[in-house]
Design an enzyme around this catalytic site. Structure first.
Site, PDB file in Angstrom:
ATOM      1  N   VAL A 104       0.842  -1.194   0.000  1.00 42.85           N
ATOM      2  CA  VAL A 104       0.000   0.000   0.000  1.00 42.85           C
ATOM      3  C   VAL A 104       0.880   1.249   0.000  1.00 42.85           C
ATOM      4  O   VAL A 104       0.549   2.259  -0.603  1.00 42.85           O
ATOM      5  CB  VAL A 104      -1.004   0.004   1.189  1.00 42.85           C
ATOM      6  CG1 VAL A 104      -0.312   0.052   2.532  1.00 42.85           C
ATOM      7  CG2 VAL A 104      -1.969   1.171   1.083  1.00 42.85           C
ATOM      8  N   GLY A 105       2.032   1.153   0.658  1.00 44.13           N
ATOM      9  CA  GLY A 105       2.961   2.289   0.678  1.00 44.13           C
ATOM     10  C   GLY A 105       3.664   2.386  -0.668  1.00 44.13           C
ATOM     11  O   GLY A 105       3.974   1.376  -1.295  1.00 44.13           O
ATOM     12  N   GLY A 183      -6.933   6.949   8.133  1.00 45.81           N
ATOM     13  CA  GLY A 183      -7.381   6.428   6.842  1.00 45.81           C
ATOM     14  C   GLY A 183      -8.004   5.063   7.087  1.00 45.81           C
ATOM     15  O   GLY A 183      -8.440   4.747   8.196  1.00 45.81           O
ATOM     16  N   ILE A 185      -6.729   2.092   7.370  1.00 48.06           N
ATOM     17  CA  ILE A 185      -6.102   1.263   8.403  1.00 48.06           C
ATOM     18  C   ILE A 185      -6.364   1.856   9.792  1.00 48.06           C
ATOM     19  O   ILE A 185      -6.733   1.138  10.721  1.00 48.06           O
ATOM     20  CB  ILE A 185      -4.589   1.098   8.122  1.00 48.06           C
ATOM     21  CG1 ILE A 185      -4.408   0.293   6.820  1.00 48.06           C
ATOM     22  CG2 ILE A 185      -3.886   0.406   9.291  1.00 48.06           C
ATOM     23  CD1 ILE A 185      -2.969   0.150   6.349  1.00 48.06           C
ATOM     24  N   ARG A 209     -12.598  13.787  10.287  1.00 46.63           N
ATOM     25  CA  ARG A 209     -13.433  12.811   9.571  1.00 46.63           C
ATOM     26  C   ARG A 209     -14.538  12.341  10.511  1.00 46.63           C
ATOM     27  O   ARG A 209     -14.546  11.188  10.956  1.00 46.63           O
ATOM     28  CB  ARG A 209     -12.565  11.646   9.098  1.00 46.63           C
ATOM     29  CG  ARG A 209     -11.298  12.125   8.389  1.00 46.63           C
ATOM     30  CD  ARG A 209     -10.521  11.010   7.797  1.00 46.63           C
ATOM     31  NE  ARG A 209     -11.139  10.555   6.569  1.00 46.63           N
ATOM     32  CZ  ARG A 209     -10.530   9.837   5.640  1.00 46.63           C
ATOM     33  NH1 ARG A 209      -9.268   9.512   5.804  1.00 46.63           N
ATOM     34  NH2 ARG A 209     -11.155   9.443   4.560  1.00 46.63           N
ATOM     35  N   ARG A 266       5.637   3.483   9.065  1.00 44.23           N
ATOM     36  CA  ARG A 266       6.953   3.368   8.443  1.00 44.23           C
ATOM     37  C   ARG A 266       7.992   3.809   9.460  1.00 44.23           C
ATOM     38  O   ARG A 266       7.738   4.746  10.240  1.00 44.23           O
ATOM     39  CB  ARG A 266       7.064   4.278   7.208  1.00 44.23           C
ATOM     40  CG  ARG A 266       6.346   3.769   5.971  1.00 44.23           C
ATOM     41  CD  ARG A 266       7.040   2.541   5.384  1.00 44.23           C
ATOM     42  NE  ARG A 266       6.451   2.102   4.145  1.00 44.23           N
ATOM     43  CZ  ARG A 266       5.539   1.123   4.042  1.00 44.23           C
ATOM     44  NH1 ARG A 266       5.129   0.488   5.109  1.00 44.23           N
ATOM     45  NH2 ARG A 266       5.076   0.780   2.850  1.00 44.23           N
ATOM     46  N   ASP A 290       6.635  -2.296  14.329  1.00 46.93           N
ATOM     47  CA  ASP A 290       6.651  -3.287  13.253  1.00 46.93           C
ATOM     48  C   ASP A 290       7.536  -2.800  12.114  1.00 46.93           C
ATOM     49  O   ASP A 290       7.789  -3.526  11.158  1.00 46.93           O
ATOM     50  CB  ASP A 290       5.220  -3.528  12.733  1.00 46.93           C
ATOM     51  CG  ASP A 290       5.183  -4.587  11.633  1.00 46.93           C
ATOM     52  OD1 ASP A 290       5.864  -5.628  11.799  1.00 46.93           O
ATOM     53  OD2 ASP A 290       4.506  -4.381  10.604  1.00 46.93           O
ATOM     54  N   HIS A 314       8.420  -6.096  10.229  1.00 45.97           N
ATOM     55  CA  HIS A 314       7.545  -5.534   9.188  1.00 45.97           C
ATOM     56  C   HIS A 314       6.597  -6.611   8.630  1.00 45.97           C
ATOM     57  O   HIS A 314       6.678  -6.987   7.452  1.00 45.97           O
ATOM     58  CB  HIS A 314       8.385  -4.909   8.054  1.00 45.97           C
ATOM     59  CG  HIS A 314       7.620  -3.912   7.230  1.00 45.97           C
ATOM     60  ND1 HIS A 314       8.184  -2.829   6.624  1.00 45.97           N
ATOM     61  CD2 HIS A 314       6.298  -3.844   6.917  1.00 45.97           C
ATOM     62  CE1 HIS A 314       7.278  -2.133   5.958  1.00 45.97           C
ATOM     63  NE2 HIS A 314       6.105  -2.748   6.122  1.00 45.97           N
TER      64      HIS A 314
HETATM   65  C1  DGY Z   1       2.678  -1.980   2.726  1.00 48.14           C
HETATM   66  O1  DGY Z   1       1.940  -2.614   1.962  1.00 48.14           O
HETATM   67  O2  DGY Z   1       3.046  -0.831   2.476  1.00 48.14           O
HETATM   68  C2  DGY Z   1       3.120  -2.678   3.977  1.00 48.14           C
HETATM   69  O3  DGY Z   1       4.005  -1.955   4.700  1.00 48.14           O
HETATM   70  C3  DGY Z   1       3.666  -4.052   3.656  1.00 48.14           C
HETATM   71  O4  DGY Z   1       2.654  -4.836   3.202  1.00 48.14           O
END
Ligand code: DGY
Length: 349
Positions: A104-105, A183, A185, A209, A266, A290, A314
């Site tokens: 996703v990042g 967001g 997550i 939000r 991150r 993580d 991670h």
């Molecule tokens: C992402 O998707 O950005 C997570 O950090 C690893 O799946």
């Protein structure tokens, strides 16, 4: 003679042999995949219509190999461990149509450079939301209830008897929880924390939000208020120039001494030296991470010497079905981009 052999020979003799109706051999798009260990279902999708080559080791592809292998490709299937910048795009050539990341990042991709060159960028949001929220809760609970520290005592003889105040942690019930980022997550993390009966869930984002926060009675607060009032702080934001090292010495100073800091965003959102100081001096109670800088964390990193930190490698989205679907989405994003279609998830900033 085996039919397969026949085909191989024909291909050698006739490079423009017509395949699948109007498509010719020379027009079969080339896709470079930077890891061999992504779920095979994604690779199978690509192999149906693309010429796919992959890096051979279950480790990030060395830079010089990446630069060599992307040459002439129409698409690159990459991971967050690959830096996709102008140099890689130049090495690929002007036929490159798509960079698709199994994450996703996308801070590892120079999105602006891709945009300038008309290269579309795919990513995998949504599918990993639940897995990442679940892991965040697991990490939070492992940290606040000292699971790893306590478990170690079972193996090293530290467990002498049940003791009334031994290995006590700080529960979520009645606590104030602050989220940086709200967001997809962040909202799912909040939804999972809510049943633990915190006194309040607050969140810090650029814009409030209220609708999304209503389900957990979430209150929008500024960063300063979140730092000063929270018993738990969870970083679940994207890494951007705005959030880079936002958790610095100044931020840790403002936190309550019982604050537990959790980061599943991150490593880059934290000034790790400042975090180490805050944990070592007991300026804050504990941290669960993580994500770190760098990854993997070197074995001599001072954070690894502390008892009040839980560090995971991670694994936020590391749920089997999630990772399989991430592989397929990454592939489908490429297939859509190659045919000029709508990608399942396209970075559009
Ligand atoms: C992402 O998707 O950005 C997570 O950090 C690893 O799946």
């Amino acid at each position: 003679m085996q039919p397969r052999l026949l085909l191989t020979q024909s291909i050698k003799l006739l490079p423009v042999l017509r395949l699948r109706g109007t498509r010719t051999m020379s027009s079969i798009p080339r896709v470079y995949v930077t890891r061999p260990d992504v779920d095979a279902s994604g690779l199978e999708l690509l192999r149906k219509s693309c010429n796919v080559s992959t890096w051979k080791e279950a480790l990030p592809v060395p830079r010089e190999v990446l630069l060599r292998e992307v040459a002439g490709c129409e698409a690159v299937y990459c991971a967050l461990t690959d830096k996709i910048d102008a140099e890689v795009l130049d090495a690929a050539g002007s036929q490159l149509k798509c960079v698709s990341t199994i994450s996703v990042g996308y801070e590892h991709i120079d999105v602006e450079e891709c945009r300038k060159r008309g290269i579309r960028v795919g990513f995998t949001p949504d599918v990993l939301t639940d897995a990442t929220a679940e892991l965040t809760l697991a990490l939070l609970l492992a940290t606040n209830r000292r699971l790893f520290e306590a478990s170690k005592q079972v193996y090293n003889g530290g467990w002498k008897s049940w003791a009334p105040m031994w290995m006590c942690g700080q529960g979520l019930k009645g606590s104030r929880v602050g989220l940086l980022g709200f967001g997809r997550i962040g909202q799912e993390i909040a939804a999972r924390i809510f049943p633990f009966k915190p006194a309040e869930i607050t969140y810090t984002t650029r814009t409030a939000r209220p609708q999304e926060a209503a389900a957990v009675n979430g209150r929008h607060v500024d960063f300063d208020e979140m730092l000063r009032n929270s018993d738990f702080i969870v970083a679940c934001c994207a890494l951007t120039p705005e959030t880079k090292e936002i958790f610095n010495a100044g931020a840790f100073k403002k936190m309550k001494p019982n604050c537990i800091f959790i980061n599943t965003a991150r490593g880059g959102v934290v000034d790790q030296k400042a975090l180490h100081e805050a944990l070592e001096s007991k300026r804050i109670l504990a941290a669960g991470l993580d994500v770190t800088t760098p990854e993997p964390l070197p074995l001599d990193d001072p954070l690894l010497k502390l008892d009040n930190v839980v560090i995971l490698p991670h694994i936020g989205s590391a749920d089997i079905e999630t990772r399989k679907e991430m592989s397929r989405i990454t592939a489908r994003n490429i297939l859509a981009a190659l045919t000029g279609g709508k990608m399942e998830a396209e970075v559009t900033v």
